[in-house]
Design an enzyme around this catalytic site. Structure first.
Site, PDB file in Angstrom:
ATOM      1  N   CYS A 116       6.709 -11.475  -2.148  1.00 29.96           N
ATOM      2  CA  CYS A 116       5.725 -10.445  -2.515  1.00 29.96           C
ATOM      3  C   CYS A 116       6.217  -9.551  -3.652  1.00 29.96           C
ATOM      4  O   CYS A 116       5.425  -8.862  -4.293  1.00 29.96           O
ATOM      5  CB  CYS A 116       5.380  -9.599  -1.302  1.00 29.96           C
ATOM      6  N   HIS A 256       2.132  -3.251  -3.697  1.00 27.81           N
ATOM      7  CA  HIS A 256       1.875  -4.521  -3.016  1.00 27.81           C
ATOM      8  C   HIS A 256       0.974  -4.227  -1.818  1.00 27.81           C
ATOM      9  O   HIS A 256       1.232  -3.302  -1.044  1.00 27.81           O
ATOM     10  CB  HIS A 256       3.189  -5.149  -2.563  1.00 27.81           C
ATOM     11  N   ASN A 286      -3.319  -9.843   2.178  1.00 24.74           N
ATOM     12  CA  ASN A 286      -2.022  -9.858   1.501  1.00 24.74           C
ATOM     13  C   ASN A 286      -1.937 -11.123   0.651  1.00 24.74           C
ATOM     14  O   ASN A 286      -1.837 -12.222   1.190  1.00 24.74           O
ATOM     15  CB  ASN A 286      -0.917  -9.832   2.565  1.00 24.74           C
TER      16      ASN A 286
END
Ligand code: ACO
Length: 329
Positions: A116, A256, A286
């Site tokens: 990520c 993020h 996500n």
């Protein structure tokens, strides 16, 4: 404040058309819209079409970023693709993208794997190439096709993730605007907390590894949650301190987008209200390395994120690897 070295010249993003709602997930696993929304903030996510690939999505986002920057693919000197869901183990997804967008056949192209945090790692690399004069125009893409590495029977992971791509063209800054700092970190003590254990050289794919779902995401959510709140907060504070930026002077945090509760914890610790976090996780879930550049491009195209504004980015993912970036956009 240190002089800017490089800046983002243009951004673009792509998300697949197919929307998978929490209500649809209720029919697949033992979960509820209420659980997912209160624990994560996610309402729906995008799922790539059959046959659609990571490099297809990356190329679509890259083409939009090039248009926004007023550049042709042949103007690129470097292609960096941040992904943990490459088209193949070999060759790099970056080489597929080079070919699909029509970049020069001699343009260096490679992938980076920082989960990520991949987009911030890519931004850091791009800045260093531009700053040293090794490259003029760098394409950085964060892209993930996580729906293909999900265990769709595991309610603890399958409700969290989505597919998508975001891209930025990084080039030389001609004034005040630009990247002010990047800070990268990793802690290999957390390698067990978030893994796709099978399918690599440690556990080559066999009929039994596939039957056991070893090629899908395995996660100890609580470990990652705690590591995320702690490290995103400290990396963000370091970025502000190094640049002499007060929390009040940050126009947008473009974080993020993993979980609204994680970001609530970061907001409290860094002292920047959540309404200055640019959020879209309710619509995309996500998307790992893609989440920051997708949010950035949405903000730019909607006119919310404007030239000259002060942006703070932060991300943490598998590894764990994390980082922050500050810029005068
Ligand atoms: N639906 C319903 N119940 C669920 C679900 C679900 N989808 N998933 C788990 N549960 C249950 C659990 O089984 C558990 O039940 P039990 O008490 O009977 O055992 C209960 O809900 C609570 O589970 P917890 O794991 O304690 O829930 P928590 O509040 O920690 O939330 C979550 C879980 C959302 C995964 C959280 O830990 C988290 O967000 N962690 C970060 C993970 C993450 O974002 N990873 C992405 C990659 S890294 C990154 O991007 C930062």
């Amino acid at each position: 404040m240190p002089a800017p070295h490089s800046r983002i010249l243009g951004t673009g993003h792509y998300v697949p058309e197919r929307v998978l709602t929490n209500q649809e997930l209720e029919a697949k696993v033992d979960t509820s819209d209420e659980w997912i929304v209160t624990r994560t903030g996610i309402h729906e996510r995008r799922i790539a079409a059959e046959g659609e690939t990571t490099s297809d999505m990356a190329s679509a986002a890259a083409t939009r970023a090039l248009e926004a920057a007023g550049l042709a693919a042949t103007d690129l000197d470097l292609i960096v693709i941040a992904t943990v869901t490459p088209d193949m183990q070999l060759p790099s997804t970056a080489c597929f993208v080079q070919s699909k967008i029509g970049a020069r056949r001699d343009c260096p192209s490679f992938d980076i794997a920082a989960a990520c945090a991949g987009f911030i790692y890519g931004l850091d690399l791009a800045d260093k190439f531009v700053r040293t004069g090794a490259a003029k125009n760098v394409l950085v893409v964060g892209v993930e096709l996580l729906s293909r590495v999900m265990n769709w029977d595991d309610r603890t992971t399958c409700v969290l993730f989505g597919d998508g791509a975001g891209a930025a063209i990084v080039g030389a800054s001609d004034g005040e605007r630009g990247l002010l700092s990047t800070h990268l970190y990793a802690d290999g003590g957390f390698t067990q907390s978030l893994q796709i254990p099978g399918g690599g050289s440690a556990e080559p794919p066999t009929a039994s590894t596939v039957a056991e779902g070893r090629h899908t995401v395995h996660m100890i959510g609580k470990d990652i949650f705690k590591a995320a709140v702690k490290n995103l907060s400290s990396a963000s504070k370091t970025a502000l301190e190094q640049n002499g930026i007060a929390a009040d002077d940050v126009d947008w945090v473009v974080p993020h987008q993993a979980n609204l509760r994680i970001l609530g914890g970061v907001s409290d610790r860094v002292g920047i209200p959540l309404d200055r976090f640019y959020l879209n996780l309710e619509r995309y879930g996500n998307t790992s390395s893609a989440s920051i550049p997708i949010a950035l491009d949405e903000g730019v195209r909607k006119g919310d994120i404007k030239p000259g504004q002060t942006l703070l980015m932060c991300a943490l993912g598998g590894g764990v690897a994390w980082g922050s970036a500050a810029m005068r956009f």
